[in-house]
Every structure is written in structure tokens, then in C-alpha cells.
Design a protein around this motif. Structure first.
Motif, PDB file in Angstrom:
ATOM      1  N   PHE A 162       0.825  -1.200   0.000  1.00 30.64           N
ATOM      2  CA  PHE A 162       0.000   0.000   0.000  1.00 30.64           C
ATOM      3  C   PHE A 162       0.861   1.252   0.000  1.00 30.64           C
ATOM      4  CE2 PHE A 162      -1.737   3.361   2.772  1.00 30.64           C
ATOM      5  CZ  PHE A 162      -2.824   3.773   2.010  1.00 30.64           C
ATOM      6  N   PHE A 163       1.841   1.298   0.897  1.00 29.42           N
ATOM      7  CA  PHE A 163       2.696   2.489   0.982  1.00 29.42           C
ATOM      8  C   PHE A 163       3.616   2.612  -0.225  1.00 29.42           C
ATOM      9  CE2 PHE A 163       1.586   2.342   5.546  1.00 29.42           C
ATOM     10  CZ  PHE A 163       1.229   3.663   5.706  1.00 29.42           C
ATOM     11  N   LEU A 164       4.056   1.493  -0.785  1.00 30.34           N
ATOM     12  CA  LEU A 164       4.902   1.565  -1.978  1.00 30.34           C
ATOM     13  C   LEU A 164       4.127   2.148  -3.154  1.00 30.34           C
ATOM     14  CD1 LEU A 164       6.955  -1.764  -1.812  1.00 30.34           C
ATOM     15  CD2 LEU A 164       7.715   0.562  -1.291  1.00 30.34           C
ATOM     16  N   PHE A 165       2.862   1.755  -3.292  1.00 29.72           N
ATOM     17  CA  PHE A 165       2.044   2.355  -4.343  1.00 29.72           C
ATOM     18  C   PHE A 165       1.799   3.835  -4.056  1.00 29.72           C
ATOM     19  CE2 PHE A 165       0.709  -1.741  -6.231  1.00 29.72           C
ATOM     20  CZ  PHE A 165       0.710  -1.373  -7.562  1.00 29.72           C
ATOM     21  N   CYS A 166       1.673   4.190  -2.786  1.00 28.77           N
ATOM     22  CA  CYS A 166       1.529   5.607  -2.431  1.00 28.77           C
ATOM     23  C   CYS A 166       2.757   6.393  -2.866  1.00 28.77           C
ATOM     24  CB  CYS A 166       1.321   5.753  -0.928  1.00 28.77           C
ATOM     25  SG  CYS A 166      -0.263   5.130  -0.314  1.00 28.77           S
ATOM     26  N   LEU A 194      12.555  -6.804  -2.916  1.00 26.08           N
ATOM     27  CA  LEU A 194      12.862  -7.677  -1.781  1.00 26.08           C
ATOM     28  C   LEU A 194      11.696  -8.621  -1.490  1.00 26.08           C
ATOM     29  CD1 LEU A 194      14.547  -5.145   0.690  1.00 26.08           C
ATOM     30  CD2 LEU A 194      15.683  -6.777  -0.828  1.00 26.08           C
ATOM     31  N   PHE A 195      10.500  -8.185  -1.792  1.00 21.89           N
ATOM     32  CA  PHE A 195       9.321  -9.012  -1.557  1.00 21.89           C
ATOM     33  C   PHE A 195       9.037  -9.942  -2.731  1.00 21.89           C
ATOM     34  CE2 PHE A 195       8.593  -5.606   1.466  1.00 21.89           C
ATOM     35  CZ  PHE A 195       8.059  -6.277   2.554  1.00 21.89           C
ATOM     36  N   ASN A 196       9.039  -9.353  -3.945  1.00 21.99           N
ATOM     37  CA  ASN A 196       8.611 -10.121  -5.111  1.00 21.99           C
ATOM     38  C   ASN A 196       9.054  -9.386  -6.370  1.00 21.99           C
ATOM     39  OD1 ASN A 196       6.833 -11.101  -7.301  1.00 21.99           O
ATOM     40  ND2 ASN A 196       5.882 -12.288  -5.654  1.00 21.99           N
ATOM     41  N   VAL A 197       9.763 -10.083  -7.254  1.00 19.17           N
ATOM     42  CA  VAL A 197      10.231  -9.460  -8.491  1.00 19.17           C
ATOM     43  C   VAL A 197       9.051  -9.020  -9.356  1.00 19.17           C
ATOM     44  CG1 VAL A 197      11.512  -9.823 -10.631  1.00 19.17           C
ATOM     45  CG2 VAL A 197      12.385 -10.763  -8.485  1.00 19.17           C
ATOM     46  N   SER A 198       8.028  -9.858  -9.420  1.00 19.88           N
ATOM     47  CA  SER A 198       6.847  -9.530 -10.220  1.00 19.88           C
ATOM     48  C   SER A 198       6.167  -8.269  -9.702  1.00 19.88           C
ATOM     49  CB  SER A 198       5.857 -10.698 -10.210  1.00 19.88           C
ATOM     50  OG  SER A 198       6.422 -11.848 -10.786  1.00 19.88           O
ATOM     51  N   PHE A 199       6.125  -8.124  -8.379  1.00 21.15           N
ATOM     52  CA  PHE A 199       5.522  -6.933  -7.790  1.00 21.15           C
ATOM     53  C   PHE A 199       6.344  -5.692  -8.146  1.00 21.15           C
ATOM     54  CE2 PHE A 199       5.142  -4.166  -3.891  1.00 21.15           C
ATOM     55  CZ  PHE A 199       3.926  -3.618  -4.249  1.00 21.15           C
ATOM     56  N   ALA A 200       7.656  -5.818  -8.116  1.00 20.95           N
ATOM     57  CA  ALA A 200       8.519  -4.699  -8.490  1.00 20.95           C
ATOM     58  C   ALA A 200       8.288  -4.307  -9.946  1.00 20.95           C
ATOM     59  CB  ALA A 200       9.988  -5.061  -8.262  1.00 20.95           C
ATOM     60  N   LEU A 201       8.146  -5.301 -10.825  1.00 17.06           N
ATOM     61  CA  LEU A 201       7.869  -5.029 -12.236  1.00 17.06           C
ATOM     62  C   LEU A 201       6.503  -4.366 -12.416  1.00 17.06           C
ATOM     63  CD1 LEU A 201       9.234  -8.304 -13.880  1.00 17.06           C
ATOM     64  CD2 LEU A 201      10.287  -6.033 -13.901  1.00 17.06           C
ATOM     65  N   CYS A 202       5.535  -4.756 -11.580  1.00 15.88           N
ATOM     66  CA  CYS A 202       4.209  -4.142 -11.625  1.00 15.88           C
ATOM     67  C   CYS A 202       4.299  -2.657 -11.268  1.00 15.88           C
ATOM     68  CB  CYS A 202       3.266  -4.863 -10.669  1.00 15.88           C
ATOM     69  SG  CYS A 202       1.571  -4.220 -10.646  1.00 15.88           S
ATOM     70  N   LEU A 203       5.099  -2.332 -10.260  1.00 16.60           N
ATOM     71  CA  LEU A 203       5.294  -0.933  -9.885  1.00 16.60           C
ATOM     72  C   LEU A 203       5.961  -0.146 -11.013  1.00 16.60           C
ATOM     73  CD1 LEU A 203       6.490  -1.104  -6.156  1.00 16.60           C
ATOM     74  CD2 LEU A 203       4.252  -0.413  -7.010  1.00 16.60           C
ATOM     75  N   ILE A 204       6.962  -0.768 -11.643  1.00 16.53           N
ATOM     76  CA  ILE A 204       7.652  -0.109 -12.748  1.00 16.53           C
ATOM     77  C   ILE A 204       6.703   0.130 -13.911  1.00 16.53           C
ATOM     78  CG2 ILE A 204       9.482  -0.379 -14.479  1.00 16.53           C
ATOM     79  CD1 ILE A 204      11.086  -1.907 -12.360  1.00 16.53           C
ATOM     80  N   LEU A 205       5.855  -0.882 -14.221  1.00 16.90           N
ATOM     81  CA  LEU A 205       4.875  -0.736 -15.296  1.00 16.90           C
ATOM     82  C   LEU A 205       3.886   0.377 -14.971  1.00 16.90           C
ATOM     83  CD1 LEU A 205       3.571  -1.673 -17.931  1.00 16.90           C
ATOM     84  CD2 LEU A 205       2.304  -3.390 -16.607  1.00 16.90           C
ATOM     85  N   ALA A 243      -4.745  -3.331  -8.055  1.00 18.29           N
ATOM     86  CA  ALA A 243      -5.366  -4.598  -7.661  1.00 18.29           C
ATOM     87  C   ALA A 243      -4.454  -5.775  -7.987  1.00 18.29           C
ATOM     88  CB  ALA A 243      -6.712  -4.764  -8.358  1.00 18.29           C
ATOM     89  N   VAL A 244      -3.835  -5.737  -9.159  1.00 15.50           N
ATOM     90  CA  VAL A 244      -2.913  -6.802  -9.557  1.00 15.50           C
ATOM     91  C   VAL A 244      -1.691  -6.827  -8.652  1.00 15.50           C
ATOM     92  CG1 VAL A 244      -1.392  -7.605 -11.406  1.00 15.50           C
ATOM     93  CG2 VAL A 244      -3.687  -6.776 -11.958  1.00 15.50           C
ATOM     94  N   GLY A 245      -1.165  -5.651  -8.330  1.00 15.69           N
ATOM     95  CA  GLY A 245      -0.002  -5.576  -7.446  1.00 15.69           C
ATOM     96  C   GLY A 245      -0.293  -6.141  -6.074  1.00 15.69           C
TER      97      GLY A 245
END
Length: 291
Positions: free
Chosen positions: A51-55, A111-122, A153-155
Motif C-alpha cells: 500500500f505504501f509503496l504504491f503511495c 525484496l518481496f517479489n520481483v513480479s511486484f517490483a515489475l508491476c510498480l515499474i509498469l 489490484a494486480v499488485g
């Protein structure tokens, strides 16, 4: 720089992240909620961090967007008070802060999930294209605004490694389109005859056209959510949430057409007591149904 000036700059940078809009990132909790893992401390912790990372990432987008739009924002009745548009915050300082915040946020996400990091980058990349060019392209601008909600939602699912159903994603998409169209309609309503002086793409829209879009997406949201609930193994109890969703959509349409609101869903959630109470009742009902 003395302490008082430093605190002032820090306060402006925090305001630049638009904390009032952070409620839009609560959608990251949808995946752990519906997967019945929200009560798991480890899952809740990961979701809270996401939540905070998306913020923070969305804050970086706001910084870039306000940097690009700072001249146009000065002609907007509300946006002219933003830190960069008003001249209170140095634009170059804001960009540097945004870059450092983006890098650190992606590093933590990895650190949590590579896919999540890619989702943030996208998410960030799409919004960069939106800020620099695509916000001026009719319909594409609305689609990109909506994509931000869907990626949240996907993240939220990626960070805890759970799948999302097709119906849930469709619900997120149609609701996102509904909110994005409402945002454009509110801008059109506020600026009226001066619509092109602030955002050129508004010249391509009309209130009547956006009202038709809103009707379409409000209907598809309700239908998709109903099918999502019916397909759930907890459908007997979740069915009771459908009237709340219908009322929430209808209340939002009332605010759009009768009170000239709808451009800022994060503010409506907190300011309109009917929407707020409906949202609380909905969450409580979902918790009772699933847990």
C-alpha cells in the motif's frame, strides 16, 4: 538551510505526494481480503507495505505530472495551489526527490517479489507516458487513468502470490473506467468554456458523451460484480453485498449529476457520509461473509 526552512521544504514535498489521494491505493487490500488471507499477519504486513509503496510510486508520478503541467495548472481553479504550480516548491528539487523515492521504492518491492517490483515499474511507466504525451490523446487518457486502478489490484495479488479471478479483474476494470470518466467530466464541468486552456484533450469531449460512458461503465460494473459474487463459493452471503454496490454507484452518479462532484473519488469517500457508510458496511459484510 536552517531548520525551519528544511521543515517547510519537507512539508511541501509531503504535500506534493498528495496524501489525500492515498485512499485510492486501498485497492491493494482486495486480493488478500477476497483470498481470505487478510487475517494472516505475514500477508497483512506485505499488503500494508505494498500500500505504501504504491503511495510513494504514485507520488513520484504526481511529481512528474505537476512538473510538466505546472504552467497549465496555474489556470485551474484548484490545481493552481499545488506546490510547484504556486511557486512554493523548487521544481528541480521535487524531481530529484521523486527520483530517489522511485529507486528506493522499487528496491524494497524487489525484496518481496520481483513480479511486484515489475508491476510498480509498469505502473510508473504508463503514467509517465500519460503525463508526457498520452493525456492529450482522446479516450487513451481515460484508459490509462483506469489502468492505474487495475494495476493496484494486480499488485496487491502479486505481493502475496495469489491469483485473481477474471471476474474480479473485470470488476476492477469497469469500476476504474467509471471513476476515470467521472474525473474527466468534473474537469469539463469546472472549466466549462475555458476547458481547452487547461487540458487540451477536453476539447474532444462533451458532457453528453461522458454521461453516456458513465452509464455504460456503471452498468458493466454492477453486472460484473454480480457475476463475480455468483461464481464465488461464498455466494449465499456475498449476494447481500450487491445492493450496497448498486447504492454506491447510484449515489456516486447522484453526486456527479446533481452536485457537480466526481472528479476526486478519494475525497468523496471521506467527505460524503453516504458513500463512507456504504463502504464501511460493504467491508464489514465481506469480512463476515468470507471469514
Amino acid at each position: 538551510m536552517n531548520l525551519s526552512n528544511l521543515l517547510k521544504v519537507m512539508a511541501l514535498l509531503f504535500i506534493q505526494l498528495r496524501p489525500k489521494q492515498w485512499t485510492k491505493n486501498l485497492i491493494v487490500f482486495a486480493a488478500p481480503l477476497y483470498s481470505m488471507q487478510l487475517v494472516n499477519p505475514n500477508v497483512f504486513w506485505k499488503s500494508l507495505v505494498s500500500f505504501f509503496l504504491f503511495c510513494f510510486i504514485s507520488g513520484c508520478v504526481y511529481i512528474l505530472n505537476d512538473f510538466v503541467d505546472r504552467k497549465a495548472d496555474r489556470m485551474h481553479p484548484d490545481k493552481k495551489h499545488r506546490p510547484m504550480a504556486s511557486g512554493a516548491l523548487n521544481p528541480n528539487l521535487a524531481l530529484t526527490f521523486g527520483f530517489l523515492l522511485f529507486v528506493s521504492s522499487v528496491w524494497v518491492a524487489n525484496l518481496f517479489n520481483v513480479s511486484f517490483a515489475l508491476c510498480l515499474i509498469l505502473y510508473f511507466t504508463l503514467n509517465v507516458f500519460y503525463s508526457l504525451r498520452l493525456k492529450h490523446v482522446v479516450l487513451i487518457d481515460i484508459l490509462l487513468i483506469a489502468s492505474g486502478f487495475v494495476l493496484r489490484a494486480v499488485g496487491g495479488a502479486l505481493v502475496i502470490d495469489v491469483p485473481l479471478t477474471e471476474w474480479f479483474l473485470l470488476c476492477a476494470l469497469w469500476l476504474s473506467m467509471f471513476l476515470a470518466v467521472s474525473k474527466r467530466r468534473q474537469e469539463l464541468y469546472l472549466l466549462q468554456n475555458k476547458k481547452g486552456s487547461h487540458r487540451k484533450v477536453l476539447e474532444s469531449y462533451s458532457v453528453a458523451l461522458l454521461d453516456q460512458y458513465n452509464s455504460i461503465f456503471a452498468t458493466t460494473t454492477i453486472i460484473s460484480y454480480s457475476l463475480f459474487v455468483i461464481s464465488s463459493e461464498h455466494s449465499n452471503l456475498l449476494m447481500w453485498s450487491i445492493p450496497l454496490v448498486i447504492y454506491g454507484i447510484c449515489r456516486y452518479l447522484y453526486l456527479i449529476h446533481q452536485e457537480g462532484k466526481g472528479g476526486k473519488p478519494e475525497e468523496i469517500l471521506l467527505e460524503d457520509k453516504h458513500i463512507f457508510i456504504t463502504a464501511v458496511m460493504y467491508v464489514v459484510l465481506i469480512l463476515i461473509s468470507l471469514y
